[in-house]
Enzyme design. Structure first.
Site, PDB file in Angstrom:
ATOM      1  N   LYS A 195       0.821  -1.220   0.000  1.00  0.00           N
ATOM      2  CA  LYS A 195       0.000   0.000   0.000  1.00  0.00           C
ATOM      3  C   LYS A 195       0.858   1.275   0.000  1.00  0.00           C
ATOM      4  O   LYS A 195       2.054   1.235   0.241  1.00  0.00           O
ATOM      5  CB  LYS A 195      -0.927  -0.006   1.221  1.00  0.00           C
TER       6      LYS A 195
HETATM    7  C1  PLP Z   1     -10.025  -2.728  -2.037  1.00  0.00           C
HETATM    8  C2  PLP Z   1      -9.504  -3.444  -0.844  1.00  0.00           C
HETATM    9  N1  PLP Z   1     -10.358  -3.727   0.161  1.00  0.00           N
HETATM   10  C3  PLP Z   1      -9.956  -4.352   1.270  1.00  0.00           C
HETATM   11  C4  PLP Z   1      -8.659  -4.766   1.434  1.00  0.00           C
HETATM   12  C5  PLP Z   1      -8.288  -5.522   2.668  1.00  0.00           C
HETATM   13  O1  PLP Z   1      -7.225  -4.978   3.375  1.00  0.00           O
HETATM   14  P1  PLP Z   1      -6.268  -5.924   4.256  1.00  0.00           P
HETATM   15  O2  PLP Z   1      -5.485  -6.769   3.331  1.00  0.00           O
HETATM   16  O3  PLP Z   1      -5.437  -4.934   5.010  1.00  0.00           O
HETATM   17  O4  PLP Z   1      -7.152  -6.720   5.150  1.00  0.00           O
HETATM   18  C6  PLP Z   1      -7.729  -4.501   0.433  1.00  0.00           C
HETATM   19  C7  PLP Z   1      -6.330  -4.879   0.600  1.00  0.00           C
HETATM   20  O5  PLP Z   1      -5.644  -5.512  -0.051  1.00  0.00           O
HETATM   21  C8  PLP Z   1      -8.159  -3.850  -0.751  1.00  0.00           C
HETATM   22  O6  PLP Z   1      -7.309  -3.619  -1.760  1.00  0.00           O
END
Ligand code: PLP
Length: 387
Positions: A195
């Site tokens: 990110k």
């Molecule tokens: C659009 C979107 N939503 C939700 C997530 C979920 O985040 P995490 O991987 O921190 O749980 C991500 C992460 O990759 C994402 O790109």
């Protein structure tokens, strides 16, 4: 030599990865300080990270959590989404945005996306509203702002809550002023290693309502009320805490966020210039009507008829990582089996999902690396079109 990063002569060129975080001495110092302090969790860095993040986005409050997924789950609970209710969201997203509704035995109801911005289409969302709809969950996919003014009007018309999935959109700005995540309704960011800002794993919910923050803060910590004694819990909760080690990393990363965002934007512009002439290749949409993307990934859509698996293989053979990104959620086996989804339901999403390919994209990418990826992609497409 333009387009080459090999150190010398005939040495093999290094593999260009999809993503690589920017981590330096500031991050090392910040983490070491936490280790030496002995307070590894629920320490002072938690509130400090939350305050700094909220201030950066121009929003009143923020709650740090262990992942974007955890943030989506707690945000949906906080706005009152429950069993049997529906949450309207995008099928063109990472699966977590839809899964978060399922954790509460609510149903993710998909609506098609805008073919240019690739975000949830407000008109399609409006057509999906039923008497069971409780919330809208637009996704700022690939860092491009979803049309929040339209979703706010729709929510007001039907008395719906809004939770924004801003996991990919740190640094994005809406045409009407606020940063993405700064409008006041709960918006969720993710800090996984690829990110714009990373804490390894982690997330943040930004919001304006103190009562919602109180609930999220309690539920991330096993349902413990802030003023209760040790091991007193007055509601169901989870362990969705973010450690002080991660928060220290986040604070250090936040301090260099402008620099990291500018570096990503620079890479995107170089890609755009290098790939503009490739026949039939669709590039990420340029900023429109005052909305501004927070660059997260550089995803192209291959010309119709070009075999994507073959493209990935050809690039890999030349030391370039790439990845189909994203698959349509409703066509994943779990979603098909559970809800009976079939191809053809969301044609815009399905077309985009079938052709989209993420290229290497990270702040430290050199001009040579960008040129090498672009040249190889162009050659691969031209070969495919010629055969
Ligand atoms: C659009 C979107 N939503 C939700 C997530 C979920 O985040 P995490 O991987 O921190 O749980 C991500 C992460 O990759 C994402 O790109």
């Amino acid at each position: 030599m333009a387009g080459r990063d090999a150190a010398q002569g005939s040495a093999p060129e290094a593999v260009i990865p999809l993503a690589r975080p920017v981590l330096g001495e500031a991050e090392e110092r910040a983490v070491l300080e936490v280790l030496r302090s002995g307070q590894l969790s629920l320490g002072p860095r938690l509130a400090a990270f939350e305050r700094a993040f909220a201030a950066r986005l121009g929003v009143q409050l923020a709650s740090a959590v262990s992942s974007g997924t955890a943030g989506l789950h707690l945000a949906l609970r906080a706005v009152g989404v429950g069993e049997g209710e529906e949450v309207i969201t995008s099928p063109f997203s990472f699966v977590a945005s839809a899964n978060a509704a399922l954790y509460e035995r609510a149903r993710p109801v998909f609506a098609d996306i805008d073919p240019i911005t690739l975000t949830l289409d407000p008109q399609a969302a409006a057509a999906a509203v039923s008497e069971r709809t409780r919330a809208l969950l637009p996704v700022h996919i690939f860092g491009y702002p979803a049309d929040m003014p339209a979703f706010e009007r729709l929510a007001a018309r039907h008395g719906l809550a809004i939770v924004e999935d801003a996991c990919e959109a740190l640094g994005a700005v809406h045409a009407d002023g606020p940063a993405v995540g700064g409008r006041g309704h709960p918006a969720v960011f993710g800090f996984y290693a690829n990110k714009q800002l990373t804490t390894g794993e982690g997330g943040m919910v930004t919001l304006a309502d103190a009562a919602l923050k109180e609930r999220i803060d309690s539920e991330r910590n096993q349902g413990r009320a802030p003023d209760m004694g040790w091991l007193d819990h007055d509601r169901l909760g989870f362990n969705y805490r973010l450690s002080d080690i991660a928060c220290a990393l986040g604070i250090a990363q936040l301090q260099r966020l402008d620099e990291m965002l500018a570096a990503r934007a620079r890479v995107a512009e170089l890609y755009r210039a290098a790939l503009a002439e490739v026949e039939g290749l669709q590039l990420p949409c340029a900023d429109r009507d005052g909305d501004a993307r927070g660059w997260f990934v550089f995803v192209v859509q291959l010309p119709p008829g070009v075999d994507r698996d073959e493209t990935v293989r050809a690039l890999a053979e030349r030391g370039i990582q790439s990845k189909p990104y994203l698959p349509a959620i409703h066509l994943m086996s779990f979603y098909r089996e559970r809800f009976g989804h079939r191809p053809g339901e969301f044609p815009v999403c399905e077309d985009v999902a079938a052709r989209s390919l993420a290229l290497p994209f990270f702040p430290a990418m050199s001009e040579g690396q960008i040129a090498r990826v672009s040249a190889q992609l162009r050659a691969t497409i031209e070969r495919a079109v010629a055969t």
